[in-house]
Each structure stands twice: as structure tokens, then as C-alpha cells.
Design a protein around this motif. Structure first.
Motif, PDB file in Angstrom:
ATOM      1  N   ARG A  56       0.818  -1.215   0.000  1.00 46.03           N
ATOM      2  CA  ARG A  56       0.000   0.000   0.000  1.00 46.03           C
ATOM      3  C   ARG A  56       0.847   1.258   0.000  1.00 46.03           C
ATOM      4  NH1 ARG A  56      -0.810   3.448   3.481  1.00 46.03           N
ATOM      5  NH2 ARG A  56      -0.023   2.183   5.195  1.00 46.03           N
ATOM      6  N   ARG A  57       1.931   1.245   0.791  1.00 49.48           N
ATOM      7  CA  ARG A  57       2.764   2.459   0.882  1.00 49.48           C
ATOM      8  C   ARG A  57       3.411   2.784  -0.456  1.00 49.48           C
ATOM      9  NH1 ARG A  57       6.224  -0.225   5.423  1.00 49.48           N
ATOM     10  NH2 ARG A  57       5.723  -1.894   3.973  1.00 49.48           N
ATOM     11  N   VAL A  58       3.802   1.760  -1.181  1.00 49.17           N
ATOM     12  CA  VAL A  58       4.414   1.955  -2.502  1.00 49.17           C
ATOM     13  C   VAL A  58       3.387   2.499  -3.489  1.00 49.17           C
ATOM     14  CG1 VAL A  58       5.467   0.758  -4.460  1.00 49.17           C
ATOM     15  CG2 VAL A  58       6.140   0.167  -2.114  1.00 49.17           C
ATOM     16  N   VAL A  59       2.235   1.869  -3.496  1.00 49.40           N
ATOM     17  CA  VAL A  59       1.182   2.269  -4.434  1.00 49.40           C
ATOM     18  C   VAL A  59       0.733   3.707  -4.152  1.00 49.40           C
ATOM     19  CG1 VAL A  59      -1.174   1.761  -5.185  1.00 49.40           C
ATOM     20  CG2 VAL A  59       0.436  -0.110  -4.769  1.00 49.40           C
ATOM     21  N   GLU A  60       0.595   4.025  -2.878  1.00 51.48           N
ATOM     22  CA  GLU A  60       0.171   5.383  -2.512  1.00 51.48           C
ATOM     23  C   GLU A  60       1.224   6.416  -2.911  1.00 51.48           C
ATOM     24  OE1 GLU A  60      -1.708   5.846   1.317  1.00 51.48           O
ATOM     25  OE2 GLU A  60      -0.790   7.818   1.568  1.00 51.48           O
ATOM     26  N   ALA A  61       2.487   6.066  -2.708  1.00 50.71           N
ATOM     27  CA  ALA A  61       3.553   7.003  -3.076  1.00 50.71           C
ATOM     28  C   ALA A  61       3.523   7.289  -4.569  1.00 50.71           C
ATOM     29  CB  ALA A  61       4.907   6.431  -2.669  1.00 50.71           C
ATOM     30  N   TYR A  62       3.260   6.277  -5.358  1.00 50.43           N
ATOM     31  CA  TYR A  62       3.224   6.469  -6.816  1.00 50.43           C
ATOM     32  C   TYR A  62       2.025   7.307  -7.246  1.00 50.43           C
ATOM     33  CZ  TYR A  62       2.469   5.660 -11.745  1.00 50.43           C
ATOM     34  OH  TYR A  62       2.223   5.863 -13.087  1.00 50.43           O
ATOM     35  N   TRP A  63       0.849   6.985  -6.768  1.00 53.34           N
ATOM     36  CA  TRP A  63      -0.344   7.677  -7.268  1.00 53.34           C
ATOM     37  C   TRP A  63      -0.528   9.053  -6.631  1.00 53.34           C
ATOM     38  CZ3 TRP A  63      -2.275   6.138 -11.616  1.00 53.34           C
ATOM     39  CH2 TRP A  63      -2.338   4.782 -11.955  1.00 53.34           C
ATOM     40  N   LEU A  64      -0.275   9.137  -5.331  1.00 53.24           N
ATOM     41  CA  LEU A  64      -0.581  10.385  -4.613  1.00 53.24           C
ATOM     42  C   LEU A  64       0.660  11.170  -4.208  1.00 53.24           C
ATOM     43  CD1 LEU A  64      -3.359   9.072  -2.185  1.00 53.24           C
ATOM     44  CD2 LEU A  64      -3.632  10.035  -4.489  1.00 53.24           C
ATOM     45  N   GLY A  65       1.758  10.456  -3.986  1.00 51.97           N
ATOM     46  CA  GLY A  65       2.952  11.069  -3.421  1.00 51.97           C
ATOM     47  C   GLY A  65       2.946  10.898  -1.911  1.00 51.97           C
TER      48      GLY A  65
ATOM     49  N   TRP B  63      -7.750  16.290  -7.091  1.00 53.66           N
ATOM     50  CA  TRP B  63      -8.531  16.133  -5.883  1.00 53.66           C
ATOM     51  C   TRP B  63      -9.785  16.991  -5.978  1.00 53.66           C
ATOM     52  CZ3 TRP B  63      -3.854  18.398  -6.494  1.00 53.66           C
ATOM     53  CH2 TRP B  63      -3.784  19.784  -6.335  1.00 53.66           C
ATOM     54  N   GLY B  64     -10.797  16.607  -5.222  1.00 59.74           N
ATOM     55  CA  GLY B  64     -12.038  17.364  -5.223  1.00 59.74           C
ATOM     56  C   GLY B  64     -12.782  17.151  -3.921  1.00 59.74           C
ATOM     57  N   LYS B  65     -13.784  17.973  -3.705  1.00 61.47           N
ATOM     58  CA  LYS B  65     -14.630  17.849  -2.520  1.00 61.47           C
ATOM     59  C   LYS B  65     -16.051  17.550  -2.978  1.00 61.47           C
ATOM     60  CE  LYS B  65     -15.803  20.243   1.776  1.00 61.47           C
ATOM     61  NZ  LYS B  65     -15.620  21.485   2.571  1.00 61.47           N
TER      62      LYS B  65
ATOM     63  N   ALA C  68     -19.973  10.836   0.898  1.00 62.71           N
ATOM     64  CA  ALA C  68     -20.950  11.748   1.477  1.00 62.71           C
ATOM     65  C   ALA C  68     -20.498  13.172   1.182  1.00 62.71           C
ATOM     66  CB  ALA C  68     -21.056  11.525   2.984  1.00 62.71           C
ATOM     67  N   PRO C  69     -21.438  14.103   1.097  1.00 62.96           N
ATOM     68  CA  PRO C  69     -21.045  15.496   0.895  1.00 62.96           C
ATOM     69  C   PRO C  69     -20.022  15.931   1.942  1.00 62.96           C
ATOM     70  CG  PRO C  69     -23.409  15.258   0.640  1.00 62.96           C
ATOM     71  CD  PRO C  69     -22.900  13.932   1.139  1.00 62.96           C
ATOM     72  N   GLY C  70     -19.016  16.621   1.473  1.00 62.56           N
ATOM     73  CA  GLY C  70     -17.949  17.062   2.368  1.00 62.56           C
ATOM     74  C   GLY C  70     -16.711  16.195   2.308  1.00 62.56           C
ATOM     75  N   ASP C  71     -16.836  14.980   1.755  1.00 64.93           N
ATOM     76  CA  ASP C  71     -15.669  14.103   1.615  1.00 64.93           C
ATOM     77  C   ASP C  71     -14.702  14.680   0.583  1.00 64.93           C
ATOM     78  OD1 ASP C  71     -16.575  12.234   3.400  1.00 64.93           O
ATOM     79  OD2 ASP C  71     -17.395  10.873   1.876  1.00 64.93           O
ATOM     80  N   TYR C  72     -13.427  14.489   0.842  1.00 66.16           N
ATOM     81  CA  TYR C  72     -12.414  14.799  -0.172  1.00 66.16           C
ATOM     82  C   TYR C  72     -12.095  13.513  -0.924  1.00 66.16           C
ATOM     83  CZ  TYR C  72     -11.723  19.383   1.858  1.00 66.16           C
ATOM     84  OH  TYR C  72     -11.922  20.673   2.277  1.00 66.16           O
ATOM     85  N   VAL C  73     -12.001  13.639  -2.237  1.00 63.15           N
ATOM     86  CA  VAL C  73     -11.807  12.447  -3.062  1.00 63.15           C
ATOM     87  C   VAL C  73     -10.707  12.690  -4.087  1.00 63.15           C
ATOM     88  CG1 VAL C  73     -14.158  11.570  -2.837  1.00 63.15           C
ATOM     89  CG2 VAL C  73     -13.626  13.229  -4.654  1.00 63.15           C
TER      90      VAL C  73
ATOM     91  N   GLN D 219      -3.510  12.236   2.956  1.00 65.38           N
ATOM     92  CA  GLN D 219      -3.424  11.939   1.523  1.00 65.38           C
ATOM     93  C   GLN D 219      -3.740  13.177   0.688  1.00 65.38           C
ATOM     94  OE1 GLN D 219      -6.212   8.641   1.619  1.00 65.38           O
ATOM     95  NE2 GLN D 219      -4.570   7.181   1.149  1.00 65.38           N
ATOM     96  N   LEU D 220      -4.714  13.936   1.125  1.00 69.05           N
ATOM     97  CA  LEU D 220      -5.076  15.155   0.404  1.00 69.05           C
ATOM     98  C   LEU D 220      -3.904  16.140   0.389  1.00 69.05           C
ATOM     99  CD1 LEU D 220      -7.218  17.018  -0.947  1.00 69.05           C
ATOM    100  CD2 LEU D 220      -7.828  17.782   1.370  1.00 69.05           C
ATOM    101  N   VAL D 221      -3.298  16.321   1.550  1.00 71.84           N
ATOM    102  CA  VAL D 221      -2.152  17.237   1.645  1.00 71.84           C
ATOM    103  C   VAL D 221      -1.020  16.750   0.756  1.00 71.84           C
ATOM    104  CG1 VAL D 221      -0.339  18.070   3.194  1.00 71.84           C
ATOM    105  CG2 VAL D 221      -2.742  18.119   3.920  1.00 71.84           C
TER     106      VAL D 221
END
Lengths: 279, 102
Positions: A96-105, A181-183, A230-235, A250-252
Motif C-alpha cells: 500500500r505504501r508503494v502504491v500510494e507514493a506512486y499515485w498520490l505522493g 482532488w475534489g470535494k 458523502a457530501p464534504g468528503d475529499y476524493v 493523503q489530500l495534503v
């Protein structure tokens, strides 16, 4: 049953299961990979021609050797996962840490030796990009990191094509191909309305525009990539899809590493450069 | 396909001049040709990336790129015979990951 959509979830995919059950950390990362890889795969842009299986895997949160095999078929992303896994001594490209680093940083990227990153680019791309190699090679000392964002802005030809007559096409591709990213404003079945910042090009540099709302896909017949929204979620968003719900961390990170890559790209395009057309 | 792929134009779209149908490895896909500097016709080969034709190709160039694609596409199942194909097949990966987690 999916309580939000009222539709029936797909059963766990019946893929080959010859290998031992994967440990939990592997499944988590493999599922995450599927969530981000699915949108361009559905469009026929990347990876094996089996997007239905990828959606089923992402939705079910299930991993087996079939999913790993699909992931290895993403010839653009997989070498980055291997590089990150190797350099961080994590071992599995689908951790997971590898995959997250690639897609999100993530901060994991700070553990990657830049010489190794450069060598990996030489191995993969030097013979393909020809005279544009110097332009590409400048990215690493400029601060580029092995992320999806780098692949989109540094490897693909679209930044170079921005200087053409019809820059709206390259800009559109760059905007949808990057992870943005979006809300969430509202959710309506398989669609969601989110606010996000579009990529902009003023003729000399890339940036992010004012927040505006857009309608995105969160599923097909109730089968989606992300958990319930749900409304208010960051995606996170990839092409027209919601990939995942983002934690604050993740958003940051996604914003930070996206802006870093934009900065690297803008410094390079501030000088005349040939389009990096991979052929 | 993430790095571009060759396709042969099989049909034009009269209603949408920027769109054509191409044959990519036996699969028909609609792509946008709005970035090409000159008109193309059925039978022409193009380099496609993310749904757009980026340049025209000669049949020879297209054949070369297809060969490359076939080299990196199928055959991975044979890469690591007898298991060891997946991360969780490697005990050291599990151990290393557990260490890193700590």
C-alpha cells in the motif's frame, strides 16, 4: 447490498487462485492500485484489456494473483512501483505504501536514490525520446520524483504539445490524466458532483484554476471504486472517475506533490523545448 | 498502451470530423485526430496516445511498434516459472515489509 445505491454488489471475482493467500498489506495496496488504474484502463488507454475484472477487484476489495497479474500489465506504472519498492526496501510493488507514493505522493519518495531513478529512466526511455532526452533528464535534478504526476507531465508528450495551435486538447488530457482532488458536494446514484480546480495553461506555464463544480462517475450500476461517499468528503479523481476517498494526509500529499511536479514542469517549459513524443 | 500505440484507420466519422475509428491490435477504438496537421484517410497508420492520434506512421513504423508491444505484452506468465510471480510469493518481501512497518 450497497446501502447507498441500493444495488447488489458484485461477487468476489473468480480469478485464478493458485498462489497462497496474500497478506493483508499486499491486498490493500493492490486494491488501491486497481482503483486508480481502472479509469484509463476502461478507456482503453493503459494496461491489459480487462477493465471489467479490474473494476470488480477494486469494488470487492479483494486481491488474488489475478489482480497482481493485471497490475503487472500496466507497462507505464509498474516500473515505478518496482523502483519505489526496491529503493525503499519494502519489497512488494503492490504494498500500500508503494502504491500510494506512486499515485498520490508521500514522504516515502524521499528515500529513493535519485541516481537509481535516473538510471531507471535511461533504461526505459532514452532510446525512445531521442533528442528530447536532455529535456527529460533535467527533471531529476530539478526535483522530479517517481510518481504518476511525473509520468504525466515529464514523460508523456502532452506538455510539449501545449505550444501547438490546439492547446485545449493537450490541456484536457493532462488535466484528466493527472490525479486531481475534489470535494464532494452531492451524490446521486452512480454520479457525484464535486468541486475541483482545473489545470490551466496561460501560454507559458501550467497552474490550477478557480474551483468549479463538475459531475464525475462514482460507479456503474452501483459498482464503484471508492467507498461510500458523502457530501464534504475529499476524493481523488482520475479521468472522469472518483477513485478513492482521501484522508487529510493523503489530500495534503496529493496537493503537495502535484504542485511540486507542476513547478518542475514549469521551470523546464520556460525554455524552448521539443515535444517529448514517445514513438 | 500508456506509451503510445499504432492503429490503422478503419472508418471516418462524417458527423464528427475530428473522430475516426482505428483498429488497434484487432480492437476498434474511436480516437481524436484533431492534433494531426494534415488530413488522413482509411488505411493510414497513426501513433495513438490517450485517445488522440499524435502523428502518422508508415506501415513499417507501425509494424515495428507492434512488435515492441508484443514483446512487452504477453509472455509475462512465463517470466518466473514455478511460482515467485507475486509479491506475496516471496517470503523476504513479507519480512522486509514487516520490518519497515516497525
Amino acid at each position: 447490498m450497497n446501502p447507498e445505491s441500493g444495488s447488489v454488489q458484485l461477487a468476489i471475482p473468480s480469478k485464478p487462485t493458485a498462489s497462497p493467500d496474500p497478506p493483508a498489506w499486499a491486498g490493500d495496496g493492490a486494491t488501491m492500485f486497481a482503483r486508480y488504474a481502472y479509469p484509463p484502463n476502461e478507456l482503453g488507454y493503459c494496461g491489459p484489456d480487462d477493465h471489467k475484472s479490474l473494476l470488480e477487484y477494486a469494488n470487492a476489495g479483494m486481491v488474488d494473483p489475478g489482480l497482481a497479474q493485471l497490475a503487472r500489465g500496466f507497462s507505464g506504472a509498474w516500473p515505478y512501483l518496482e523502483l519505489i519498492a526496491h529503493e525503499t526496501k519494502i519489497g512488494s510493488p503492490l504494498d500500500r505504501r508503494v502504491v500510494e507514493a506512486y499515485w498520490l505522493g508521500s514522504s516515502l519518495l524521499s528515500r529513493i536514490d535519485m541516481t537509481s531513478f535516473g538510471n531507471s529512466l535511461i533504461d526505459r526511455f532514452k532510446t525512445r525520446v531521442g533528442q528530447s532526452w536532455g529535456y527529460l533528464a533535467e527533471a531529476i535534478p530539478a526535483g522530479a520524483l517517481p510518481t504518476h504526476s511525473f509520468h504525466v507531465f515529464g514523460i508523456y508528450p502532452w506538455v510539449g504539445l501545449l505550444r501547438g495551435e490546439r492547446s485545449e486538447h493537450p490541456l484536457h488530457v493532462l488535466d484528466r490524466c493527472r490525479i486531481r482532488w475534489g470535494k464532494v458536494l452531492s451524490v446521486d446514484g452512480d454520479r457525484a458532483e464535486v468541486i475541483s480546480q482545473p489545470l490551466t495553461w496561460d501560454g507559458t506555464s501550467l497552474g490550477l484554476g478557480e474551483y468549479r463544480s463538475e459531475t464525475v462517475t462514482r460507479g456503474i450500476g452501483g459498482i464503484g471504486l471508492a467507498a461510500q461517499l458523502a457530501p464534504g468528503d475529499y476524493v481523488s479523481l482520475h479521468w472522469d472517475w472518483v477513485c478513492d476517498r482521501l484522508s487529510r494526509r493523503q489530500l495534503v500529499n496529493l496537493r503537495r506533490y502535484s504542485m511540486l511536479e507542476l513547478d518542475v514542469t514549469n521551470r523546464r517549459v520556460s525554455r524552448p523545448a521539443a515535444a517529448v513524443v514517445l514513438s | 498502451m500508456c506509451l503510445g500505440i499504432a492503429g490503422q484507420v478503419v472508418a471516418m466519422d462524417a458527423a464528427h470530423p475530428d473522430l475516426v475509428s482505428v483498429d488497434v491490435q484487432g480492437v476498434n477504438r474511436d480516437i481524436n485526430i484533431g492534433l494531426l496537421p494534415e488530413p488522413i484517410a482509411v488505411g493510414d497508420w497513426v501513433l495513438i496516445h490517450l485517445g488522440f492520434a499524435l502523428q502518422t506512421m508508415t506501415p513499417e513504423e507501425a509494424a515495428d511498434s507492434v512488435d515492441v508491444l508484443l514483446d512487452i505484452g504477453p509472455g509475462e506468465e512465463d517470466d518466473v516459472p514455478g511460482g515467485q510471480r507475486y509479491p506475496w510469493d516471496r517470503e523476504e518481501s513479507v519480512a522486509t515489509a514487516a520490518e519497515a512497518e516497525r
